[in-house]
Design an enzyme around this catalytic site. Structure first.
Site, PDB file in Angstrom:
ATOM      1  N   LYS A  12       0.825  -1.209   0.000  1.00  0.00           N
ATOM      2  CA  LYS A  12       0.000   0.000   0.000  1.00  0.00           C
ATOM      3  C   LYS A  12       0.864   1.265   0.000  1.00  0.00           C
ATOM      4  O   LYS A  12       1.947   1.263   0.575  1.00  0.00           O
ATOM      5  CB  LYS A  12      -0.866  -0.040   1.267  1.00  0.00           C
ATOM      6  CG  LYS A  12      -1.910   1.031   1.316  1.00  0.00           C
ATOM      7  CD  LYS A  12      -2.748   0.868   2.551  1.00  0.00           C
ATOM      8  CE  LYS A  12      -3.548   2.137   2.851  1.00  0.00           C
ATOM      9  NZ  LYS A  12      -3.652   3.103   1.783  1.00  0.00           N
ATOM     10  N   LYS A  17       7.707   1.248   1.237  1.00  0.00           N
ATOM     11  CA  LYS A  17       8.390   0.530   0.145  1.00  0.00           C
ATOM     12  C   LYS A  17       9.712   1.201  -0.229  1.00  0.00           C
ATOM     13  O   LYS A  17      10.731   0.534  -0.339  1.00  0.00           O
ATOM     14  CB  LYS A  17       7.502   0.470  -1.111  1.00  0.00           C
ATOM     15  CG  LYS A  17       6.259  -0.355  -0.959  1.00  0.00           C
ATOM     16  CD  LYS A  17       5.421  -0.336  -2.218  1.00  0.00           C
ATOM     17  CE  LYS A  17       4.896   1.029  -2.586  1.00  0.00           C
ATOM     18  NZ  LYS A  17       3.962   1.628  -1.636  1.00  0.00           N
ATOM     19  N   LYS A  43       6.059   9.562  -7.417  1.00  0.00           N
ATOM     20  CA  LYS A  43       6.699  10.435  -6.409  1.00  0.00           C
ATOM     21  C   LYS A  43       8.208  10.528  -6.664  1.00  0.00           C
ATOM     22  O   LYS A  43       8.868  11.413  -6.152  1.00  0.00           O
ATOM     23  CB  LYS A  43       6.480   9.881  -4.994  1.00  0.00           C
ATOM     24  CG  LYS A  43       5.081  10.072  -4.463  1.00  0.00           C
ATOM     25  CD  LYS A  43       5.031  10.090  -2.918  1.00  0.00           C
ATOM     26  CE  LYS A  43       5.422   8.800  -2.233  1.00  0.00           C
ATOM     27  NZ  LYS A  43       4.484   7.684  -2.260  1.00  0.00           N
ATOM     28  N   ASP A 128      -0.998   0.863  -4.822  1.00  0.00           N
ATOM     29  CA  ASP A 128      -2.089  -0.082  -4.927  1.00  0.00           C
ATOM     30  C   ASP A 128      -2.274  -0.481  -6.384  1.00  0.00           C
ATOM     31  O   ASP A 128      -1.825   0.204  -7.279  1.00  0.00           O
ATOM     32  CB  ASP A 128      -3.351   0.561  -4.352  1.00  0.00           C
ATOM     33  CG  ASP A 128      -3.064   1.120  -2.957  1.00  0.00           C
ATOM     34  OD1 ASP A 128      -3.156   0.367  -2.000  1.00  0.00           O
ATOM     35  OD2 ASP A 128      -2.712   2.308  -2.874  1.00  0.00           O
TER      36      ASP A 128
HETATM   37  P1  ADP Z   1       6.053   4.125   0.232  1.00  0.00           P
HETATM   38  O1  ADP Z   1       7.259   4.125  -0.648  1.00  0.00           O
HETATM   39  O2  ADP Z   1       5.494   2.759   0.462  1.00  0.00           O
HETATM   40  O3  ADP Z   1       4.994   5.080  -0.211  1.00  0.00           O
HETATM   41  P2  ADP Z   1       7.863   5.376   2.124  1.00  0.00           P
HETATM   42  O4  ADP Z   1       9.030   4.454   2.052  1.00  0.00           O
HETATM   43  O5  ADP Z   1       7.978   6.674   1.408  1.00  0.00           O
HETATM   44  O6  ADP Z   1       6.534   4.631   1.683  1.00  0.00           O
HETATM   45  O7  ADP Z   1       7.569   5.601   3.679  1.00  0.00           O
HETATM   46  C1  ADP Z   1       6.573   6.507   4.122  1.00  0.00           C
HETATM   47  C2  ADP Z   1       7.101   7.249   5.350  1.00  0.00           C
HETATM   48  O8  ADP Z   1       7.283   6.334   6.420  1.00  0.00           O
HETATM   49  C3  ADP Z   1       8.458   7.922   5.107  1.00  0.00           C
HETATM   50  O9  ADP Z   1       8.461   9.182   5.711  1.00  0.00           O
HETATM   51  C4  ADP Z   1       9.437   6.985   5.792  1.00  0.00           C
HETATM   52  O10 ADP Z   1      10.564   7.665   6.296  1.00  0.00           O
HETATM   53  C5  ADP Z   1       8.610   6.427   6.929  1.00  0.00           C
HETATM   54  N1  ADP Z   1       9.038   5.072   7.334  1.00  0.00           N
HETATM   55  C6  ADP Z   1       9.202   3.986   6.549  1.00  0.00           C
HETATM   56  N2  ADP Z   1       9.597   2.916   7.257  1.00  0.00           N
HETATM   57  C7  ADP Z   1       9.708   3.330   8.556  1.00  0.00           C
HETATM   58  C8  ADP Z   1      10.069   2.694   9.797  1.00  0.00           C
HETATM   59  N3  ADP Z   1      10.387   1.408   9.853  1.00  0.00           N
HETATM   60  N4  ADP Z   1      10.073   3.450  10.929  1.00  0.00           N
HETATM   61  C9  ADP Z   1       9.718   4.741  10.878  1.00  0.00           C
HETATM   62  N5  ADP Z   1       9.365   5.400   9.748  1.00  0.00           N
HETATM   63  C10 ADP Z   1       9.350   4.713   8.598  1.00  0.00           C
HETATM   64 MG    MG Z   2       7.583   5.135  -2.427  1.00  0.00          MG
END
Ligand code: ADP
Ligand code: MG
Length: 272
Positions: A12, A17, A43, A128
């Site tokens: 999600k 990710k 993004k 998604d």
């Molecule tokens: P996605 O790529 O799935 O959209 P992101 O990797 O950008 O998600 O993560 C979303 C937010 O959550 C970011 O600000 C990231 O720094 C934070 N984040 C991800 N994993 C962790 C974790 N294990 N602990 C704390 N914050 C996290």
């Molecule tokens: Mg991402």
């Protein structure tokens, strides 16, 4: 070394990710593997923490500017030689992200060999399943296994189960479920149960730790900025598990009723 890996990370939106992909990429580079990361999310933030906060031109931007694509203007070296590509996205409100991924990935295969000549290629795919973007790297035959990222919360697990439906349709093996914790009660238990429900296993439990965001804000992976932190150790173990994985299975999505039951039990547990 047990062969090259071409993995796609699904989950999600906002589940973690990109953070997981970039930290795994950095950890594998530390171990001496050649690594390529392909950010497929509009993004375009998959590689930013491997490039000290720098944003690279995206394939879609270059195509829009009618620039001839070549390896030099598309593939950028980051932390310890990790090769970074950002597919980019359509202009907000117009166009389709999925279509962009197909166009960009097709173009990439023509101008660079990094997709086939790396020990590890990670596709950081958008949230998604909304459109063809989900399956583009799979249908092009560029991905050989998938990982699903989820927390123990309702929506990410629900999304994870939908992703399984997509993987099953595409006959794409799943190598494991990764839990990125949101500090939900009994989270490890819930996600282990879910992983086993879809015929897979939990390969890592990544704790929630603000150090991830702190490093990210400064433009670094945890591996680079906080190599001695506990969470850096977790990413390193996950990286090894990915490079040495021997068990892949086509996932079996959970029936809606069983999934609801699993999540309802979890919901009651949360309230007690
Ligand atoms: P996605 O790529 O799935 O959209 P992101 O990797 O950008 O998600 O993560 C979303 C937010 O959550 C970011 O600000 C990231 O720094 C934070 N984040 C991800 N994993 C962790 C974790 N294990 N602990 C704390 N914050 C996290
Ligand atoms: Mg991402």
């Amino acid at each position: 070394m047990s062969g090259a890996r071409r993995i796609a990370i699904y989950g999600k939106g906002g589940i973690g990710k990109s953070s997981t992909a970039s930290n795994v990429a950095a950890a594998c580079a530390d171990e001496g593997y050649s690594v390529t990361i392909i950010g497929c999310d509009p993004k375009s933030d998959s590689s930013i923490t491997l490039l000290n906060g720098r944003r690279i031109p995206t394939v879609m931007d270059l195509i829009r500017q009618k620039v001839d694509l070549n390896e030099e203007n598309v593939v950028y070296e980051g932390y310890k030689g990790v090769r970074c590509v950002e597919v980019g996205g359509p202009e907000p409100g117009v166009g389709c992200a999925g279509r962009g991924i197909i166009v960009a990935v097709t173009a990439l295969t023509k101008i660079t060999s990094v997709l086939t000549e790396s020990d590890l290629v990670i596709y950081d795919v958008p949230g998604d399943i909304v459109c063809g973007g989900f399956s583009a790297p799979i249908q092009k035959g560029l991905v050989s296994e998938a990982y699903i990222l989820s927390s123990g919360e309702y929506m990410p697990i629900y999304a994870a189960n939908n992703i399984c439906k997509g993987l099953l349709k595409l006959n794409m093996p799943l190598s494991g479920v990764i839990c990125n914790s949101r500090n939900v009660p009994r989270e490890e238990e819930i996600i282990t149960e879910f992983a086993s429900g879809i015929g897979s296993t939990l390969v890592a439990f990544i704790p929630k730790d603000n150090i991830v965001q702190d490093c990210e804000r400064d433009g670094f992976s945890v591996i680079e900025k906080a190599p001695d932190s506990a969470i850096a150790g977790v990413y390193r173990r996950l990286a090894r598990a990915i490079m040495n994985c021997e068990r892949k299975t086509i996932p079996r999505p959970m029936e809606d009723a069983s999934l609801r039951e699993l999540l309802m039990i979890h919901d009651t547990r949360n309230k007690t």
